[in-house]
Design a protein around this motif. Structure first.
Motif, PDB file in Angstrom:
ATOM      1  N   VAL A 264       0.830  -1.208   0.000  1.00 25.70           N
ATOM      2  CA  VAL A 264       0.000   0.000   0.000  1.00 25.70           C
ATOM      3  C   VAL A 264       0.862   1.254   0.000  1.00 25.70           C
ATOM      4  N   ALA A 265       2.022   1.190   0.636  1.00 29.55           N
ATOM      5  CA  ALA A 265       2.885   2.364   0.763  1.00 29.55           C
ATOM      6  C   ALA A 265       3.634   2.711  -0.514  1.00 29.55           C
ATOM      7  N   VAL A 266       3.848   1.736  -1.406  1.00 30.73           N
ATOM      8  CA  VAL A 266       4.729   1.987  -2.548  1.00 30.73           C
ATOM      9  C   VAL A 266       4.008   2.061  -3.889  1.00 30.73           C
ATOM     10  N   VAL A 267       2.766   1.603  -3.981  1.00 30.99           N
ATOM     11  CA  VAL A 267       2.064   1.615  -5.272  1.00 30.99           C
ATOM     12  C   VAL A 267       1.171   2.854  -5.371  1.00 30.99           C
ATOM     13  N   PRO A 268       0.705   3.206  -6.581  1.00 29.94           N
ATOM     14  CA  PRO A 268      -0.259   4.307  -6.712  1.00 29.94           C
ATOM     15  C   PRO A 268      -1.502   4.046  -5.870  1.00 29.94           C
ATOM     16  N   LEU A 269      -2.152   5.104  -5.429  1.00 25.71           N
ATOM     17  CA  LEU A 269      -3.307   4.970  -4.545  1.00 25.71           C
ATOM     18  C   LEU A 269      -4.395   4.089  -5.157  1.00 25.71           C
ATOM     19  N   ALA A 270      -4.604   4.182  -6.462  1.00 24.24           N
ATOM     20  CA  ALA A 270      -5.632   3.351  -7.113  1.00 24.24           C
ATOM     21  C   ALA A 270      -5.312   1.866  -6.920  1.00 24.24           C
ATOM     22  N   ALA A 271      -4.045   1.485  -7.126  1.00 29.09           N
ATOM     23  CA  ALA A 271      -3.645   0.091  -6.918  1.00 29.09           C
ATOM     24  C   ALA A 271      -3.725  -0.278  -5.440  1.00 29.09           C
ATOM     25  N   ALA A 272      -3.410   0.684  -4.566  1.00 26.19           N
ATOM     26  CA  ALA A 272      -3.511   0.434  -3.120  1.00 26.19           C
ATOM     27  C   ALA A 272      -4.957   0.153  -2.723  1.00 26.19           C
ATOM     28  N   LEU A 273      -5.904   0.864  -3.338  1.00 30.89           N
ATOM     29  CA  LEU A 273      -7.322   0.610  -3.066  1.00 30.89           C
ATOM     30  C   LEU A 273      -7.705  -0.809  -3.483  1.00 30.89           C
ATOM     31  N   TYR A 274      -7.175  -1.240  -4.614  1.00 30.97           N
ATOM     32  CA  TYR A 274      -7.434  -2.612  -5.058  1.00 30.97           C
ATOM     33  C   TYR A 274      -6.912  -3.605  -4.021  1.00 30.97           C
ATOM     34  N   VAL A 275      -5.683  -3.382  -3.557  1.00 29.79           N
ATOM     35  CA  VAL A 275      -5.059  -4.291  -2.589  1.00 29.79           C
ATOM     36  C   VAL A 275      -5.841  -4.311  -1.277  1.00 29.79           C
ATOM     37  N   VAL A 276      -6.222  -3.146  -0.788  1.00 29.79           N
ATOM     38  CA  VAL A 276      -6.948  -3.069   0.488  1.00 29.79           C
ATOM     39  C   VAL A 276      -8.311  -3.758   0.372  1.00 29.79           C
ATOM     40  N   THR A 277      -9.027  -3.471  -0.708  1.00 25.32           N
ATOM     41  CA  THR A 277     -10.347  -4.098  -0.905  1.00 25.32           C
ATOM     42  C   THR A 277     -10.226  -5.608  -1.044  1.00 25.32           C
ATOM     43  N   SER A 278      -9.257  -6.056  -1.849  1.00 25.73           N
ATOM     44  CA  SER A 278      -9.087  -7.488  -2.072  1.00 25.73           C
ATOM     45  C   SER A 278      -8.646  -8.200  -0.798  1.00 25.73           C
ATOM     46  N   THR A 279      -7.750  -7.565  -0.023  1.00 25.51           N
ATOM     47  CA  THR A 279      -7.284  -8.175   1.225  1.00 25.51           C
ATOM     48  C   THR A 279      -8.423  -8.300   2.229  1.00 25.51           C
ATOM     49  N   THR A 280      -9.252  -7.272   2.312  1.00 25.40           N
ATOM     50  CA  THR A 280     -10.404  -7.320   3.216  1.00 25.40           C
ATOM     51  C   THR A 280     -11.374  -8.412   2.788  1.00 25.40           C
ATOM     52  N   TRP A 281     -11.631  -8.492   1.488  1.00 20.44           N
ATOM     53  CA  TRP A 281     -12.504  -9.544   0.954  1.00 20.44           C
ATOM     54  C   TRP A 281     -11.939 -10.915   1.312  1.00 20.44           C
ATOM     55  N   SER A 282     -10.624 -11.094   1.117  1.00 22.04           N
ATOM     56  CA  SER A 282      -9.993 -12.387   1.385  1.00 22.04           C
ATOM     57  C   SER A 282     -10.157 -12.805   2.841  1.00 22.04           C
ATOM     58  N   ALA A 283      -9.991 -11.844   3.759  1.00 23.81           N
ATOM     59  CA  ALA A 283     -10.099 -12.160   5.181  1.00 23.81           C
ATOM     60  C   ALA A 283     -11.514 -12.624   5.536  1.00 23.81           C
ATOM     61  N   VAL A 284     -12.520 -11.905   5.024  1.00 24.85           N
ATOM     62  CA  VAL A 284     -13.902 -12.281   5.304  1.00 24.85           C
ATOM     63  C   VAL A 284     -14.232 -13.623   4.641  1.00 24.85           C
ATOM     64  N   GLU A 285     -13.807 -13.771   3.400  1.00 24.89           N
ATOM     65  CA  GLU A 285     -14.071 -15.011   2.651  1.00 24.89           C
ATOM     66  C   GLU A 285     -13.413 -16.197   3.351  1.00 24.89           C
ATOM     67  N   ARG A 286     -12.209 -16.001   3.820  1.00 25.29           N
ATOM     68  CA  ARG A 286     -11.500 -17.090   4.492  1.00 25.29           C
ATOM     69  C   ARG A 286     -12.186 -17.481   5.788  1.00 25.29           C
ATOM     70  N   ALA A 287     -12.659 -16.479   6.537  1.00 21.17           N
ATOM     71  CA  ALA A 287     -13.351 -16.771   7.796  1.00 21.17           C
ATOM     72  C   ALA A 287     -14.626 -17.583   7.548  1.00 21.17           C
ATOM     73  N   VAL A 288     -15.315 -17.281   6.429  1.00 19.79           N
ATOM     74  CA  VAL A 288     -16.557 -17.991   6.120  1.00 19.79           C
ATOM     75  C   VAL A 288     -16.273 -19.389   5.590  1.00 19.79           C
ATOM     76  N   LEU A 289     -15.300 -19.521   4.689  1.00 19.06           N
ATOM     77  CA  LEU A 289     -15.055 -20.806   4.035  1.00 19.06           C
ATOM     78  C   LEU A 289     -14.346 -21.808   4.931  1.00 19.06           C
ATOM     79  N   HIS A 290     -13.598 -21.324   5.909  1.00 17.21           N
ATOM     80  CA  HIS A 290     -12.810 -22.232   6.748  1.00 17.21           C
ATOM     81  C   HIS A 290     -13.429 -22.493   8.113  1.00 17.21           C
ATOM     82  N   ARG A 291     -14.642 -22.011   8.326  1.00 24.28           N
ATOM     83  CA  ARG A 291     -15.256 -22.240   9.618  1.00 24.28           C
ATOM     84  C   ARG A 291     -15.752 -23.690   9.744  1.00 24.28           C
TER      85      ARG A 291
END
Length: 237
Positions: A210-237
């Motif tokens: 997030v610190a080194v890429v353009p803000l647009a790419a950082a938004l992609y990373v933050v959104t995707s990482t958040t999605w992954s965390a929620v998805e993982r919590a649901v799929l691995h329960r």
């Protein structure tokens, strides 16, 4: 690039009545969500594969004991076991690999001053006070940490840190429930101890991205990482 830029612009136009000057940022978040929906079947398959690999651990440990003095035979036996049980050792990597093209498209789109020989109008878009083509270093040089752009990055870092802490707890719990079995005679698999220690901290590396890429790419990373965390919590329960 021109087609992708046009897609982002059209999404931004649709979202402009709701998000105003931050419509392009909202379009990137929406685009990320669409990408994650497309790769969701792969994520589900990866979750099933992880559970299947965990169930194979006792049999793999037995193979290690049986072929302890023959590494080549051991490798073939493990591959044959995965093939027999229809479990792919690489299935967990597919969701991340399939997202790379979208990430690099955004990265290059908001790093280029021109697209198709014309000025890149997307660089004029912002998330609040932060330009979507800017980086954290630019924000620090323009008002510092508490400046308009700096506050946007502080908020992103806070979200990433929260998601990373959540993922850290998920990883620790998963590794506690499915400990790595010894290779034989009570000895751990070579190198596995170091991997086990590092794994829970992998999510925090997103902060560097997030610190080194353009803000647009950082938004992609933050959104995707958040999605992954929620998805993982649901799929691995």
């Amino acid at each position: 690039m021109s087609v992708f830029a046009s897609l982002v612009e059209r999404l931004a136009d649709l979202l402009q009545p709701l998000f105003g000057t931050s419509a392009a940022a909202a379009a990137i978040v929406l685009f990320t969500a669409l990408v994650r929906l497309l790769v969701h079947p792969l994520s589900r398959a990866a979750a099933r594969g992880q559970k299947a690999r965990a169930e194979l651990q006792p049999r793999i440990a037995e193979l290690r004991r049986k072929h302890a003095k023959n590494p080549e035979r051991l490798q073939r036996a493990v591959l044959e076991l995965h093939a027999e049980e229809k479990v792919s050792p690489l299935s967990g990597c597919l969701p991340s690999l399939c997202q790379l093209p979208a990430f690099f498209l955004l990265y290059h789109l908001f790093s280029s001053s021109t697209i198709g020989g014309e000025a890149n109008e997307l660089l004029s878009h912002r998330l609040l006070a932060a330009p979507l083509g800017g980086r954290w270093s630019d924000a620090l040089g323009d008002g510092g940490l508490l400046g308009g752009a700096g506050v946007v990055y502080v908020a992103l870092f806070a979200v990433v840190a929260g998601v990373a802490a959540f993922s850290y707890r998920l990883t620790e719990r998963s590794m506690a429930e499915r400990p790595v079995l010894p290779a034989g005679d009570g000895e751990a698999v070579p190198g596995m101890g170091a991997i086990t220690k590092v794994m829970p901290f992998m999510s925090f590396f997103t902060l560097v991205t997030v610190a080194v890429v353009p803000l647009a790419a950082a938004l992609y990373v933050v959104t995707s990482t958040t999605w992954s965390a929620v998805e993982r919590a649901v799929l691995h329960r």
